[in-house]
Design a protein around this motif. Structure first.
Motif, PDB file in Angstrom:
ATOM      1  N   ILE A 279       0.835  -1.207   0.000  1.00 23.57           N
ATOM      2  CA  ILE A 279       0.000   0.000   0.000  1.00 23.57           C
ATOM      3  C   ILE A 279       0.866   1.251   0.000  1.00 23.57           C
ATOM      4  O   ILE A 279       0.625   2.192  -0.753  1.00 23.57           O
ATOM      5  CB  ILE A 279      -0.933   0.017   1.232  1.00 23.57           C
ATOM      6  N   TYR A 280       1.877   1.267   0.867  1.00 22.13           N
ATOM      7  CA  TYR A 280       2.776   2.422   0.963  1.00 22.13           C
ATOM      8  C   TYR A 280       4.228   1.935   0.825  1.00 22.13           C
ATOM      9  O   TYR A 280       4.988   1.967   1.802  1.00 22.13           O
ATOM     10  CB  TYR A 280       2.610   3.130   2.304  1.00 22.13           C
ATOM     11  N   PRO A 281       4.637   1.470  -0.339  1.00 18.33           N
ATOM     12  CA  PRO A 281       5.961   0.837  -0.465  1.00 18.33           C
ATOM     13  C   PRO A 281       7.148   1.734  -0.109  1.00 18.33           C
ATOM     14  O   PRO A 281       7.994   1.348   0.700  1.00 18.33           O
ATOM     15  CB  PRO A 281       6.008   0.400  -1.930  1.00 18.33           C
ATOM     16  N   SER A 282       7.223   2.922  -0.673  1.00 14.71           N
ATOM     17  CA  SER A 282       8.386   3.774  -0.399  1.00 14.71           C
ATOM     18  C   SER A 282       8.386   4.275   1.037  1.00 14.71           C
ATOM     19  O   SER A 282       9.437   4.359   1.683  1.00 14.71           O
ATOM     20  CB  SER A 282       8.416   4.957  -1.369  1.00 14.71           C
ATOM     21  N   LEU A 283       7.226   4.621   1.539  1.00 13.52           N
ATOM     22  CA  LEU A 283       7.112   5.090   2.918  1.00 13.52           C
ATOM     23  C   LEU A 283       7.441   3.971   3.901  1.00 13.52           C
ATOM     24  O   LEU A 283       8.186   4.163   4.863  1.00 13.52           O
ATOM     25  CB  LEU A 283       5.696   5.619   3.167  1.00 13.52           C
ATOM     26  N   THR A 284       6.900   2.780   3.651  1.00  7.92           N
ATOM     27  CA  THR A 284       7.119   1.653   4.543  1.00  7.92           C
ATOM     28  C   THR A 284       8.589   1.236   4.560  1.00  7.92           C
ATOM     29  O   THR A 284       9.138   0.886   5.608  1.00  7.92           O
ATOM     30  CB  THR A 284       6.245   0.459   4.109  1.00  7.92           C
TER      31      THR A 284
END
Length: 299
Positions: A279-284
């Motif tokens: 869902i939030y790849p770069s943030l995660t």
């Protein structure tokens, strides 16, 4: 006979009082609603045949209810309008709750009467938060916003009871997430680093009207933002056991991982972050990297 006289006298008194109230130089039916952008629209009804001629109206704004004329001293005068104007558009810079009051000037002086819901609002009003499109939620990660404990609105919210909720099944990791986890942990050079700053999604900066978003905001306001991370973990896990919307599930899972991270439960944080990696790849990835670095330092 005496009863009839008493009754007639009561009716006459009531009518006299009603007529007197109508003739006072006080606006009525005040209302404040969010408009477009930064606008809050305030409207009211003009007094009918006031006993004293109204020279102008004063419009006040406050961050707390204006229940008496004394409260005017703590309010901000935002406008002076003429005696035939029945509305004003206020422009504000944040999403705080605001209350409004309108009083008249007669004989060169302010008519010092405040009647809640008549010429002062009793419910706070705040700007509409921009609606997010499906495309927004499907992006790699939302634009990061950092927020401190004093930046959220101090809005009284109801107690949340999670005693009778159904247990939600855990989401299995997809093959893509499993491969991502392997790449995140392999051949990394660990170094000591500071904790990341608190991350809050834009849609959780203000109190929604109701629903799952409202429940999530309450948990964040009373636990997460107050740095009560253990309590935040408990309440977020309870929320995730309910049949809440998918969008709220995603954000609540991220906040749960953050709370585990700040509770120094780095292994748990990594596992939880991986649940929303797609869902939030770069943030995660940023948070997983930091969790693994801190985990390595502890060992």
């Amino acid at each position: 006979m005496n009863k009839r006289i008493i009754f007639a006298f009561g009716v006459v008194s009531l009518m006299t009082s009603f007529l007197f109230a109508k003739e006072r130089p006080i606006v009525s039916d005040i209302n404040a609603v969010p408009g477009k952008g930064t606008a809050i629209n305030i409207s009211w009804k003009l007094p009918v045949n006031p006993e004293k001629k109204v020279q102008m109206f004063y419009v006040y704004r406050s961050s707390s209810p204006i229940g008496t004329y004394y409260d005017i001293s703590n309010a901000v005068l935002i406008a002076k309008v003429d005696s035939v104007t029945a509305g004003f558009i206020d422009n504000v810079k944040n999403y705080n709750d605001y209350y409004y009051a309108v009083i008249a000037q007669v004989d060169g002086q302010k008519y010092d009467i405040i009647l809640p819901s008549i010429n002062s609002t009793v419910n706070g009003v705040h700007l509409k938060f921009p609606e997010r499109t499906e495309e927004y939620y499907e992006t790699a990660s939302a634009k990061e916003k950092l927020i401190g404990p004093d930046e959220m609105r101090d809005t009284p919210l109801p107690f949340i009871n999670f005693s009778d909720v159904a247990i939600r099944k855990k989401m299995p990791f997809s093959l893509e997430v499993q491969n991502a986890a392997k790449s995140l942990t392999g051949d990394r050079k660990f170094k000591k680093q500071k904790l990341l700053e608190i991350y809050v999604f834009e849609e959780d900066l203000i109190s929604p009207e109701s629903g799952d978003d409202y429940l999530l905001f309450d948990i964040l306001k009373n636990t997460f933002i107050q740095k009560k991370y253990s309590e935040a973990c408990t309440q977020l896990e309870s929320l995730l056991r309910t049949n809440c919307s998918l969008k709220v599930q995603h954000r609540a899972t991220f906040y749960l991982a953050e709370s585990q991270y700040y509770s120094r439960r780095y292994k748990d944080a990594v596992r939880t972050f991986l649940h929303i990696y797609e869902i939030y790849p770069s943030l995660t990835k940023k948070w997983v990297d930091s969790s693994l670095d801190l985990l390595k330092v502890e060992y």
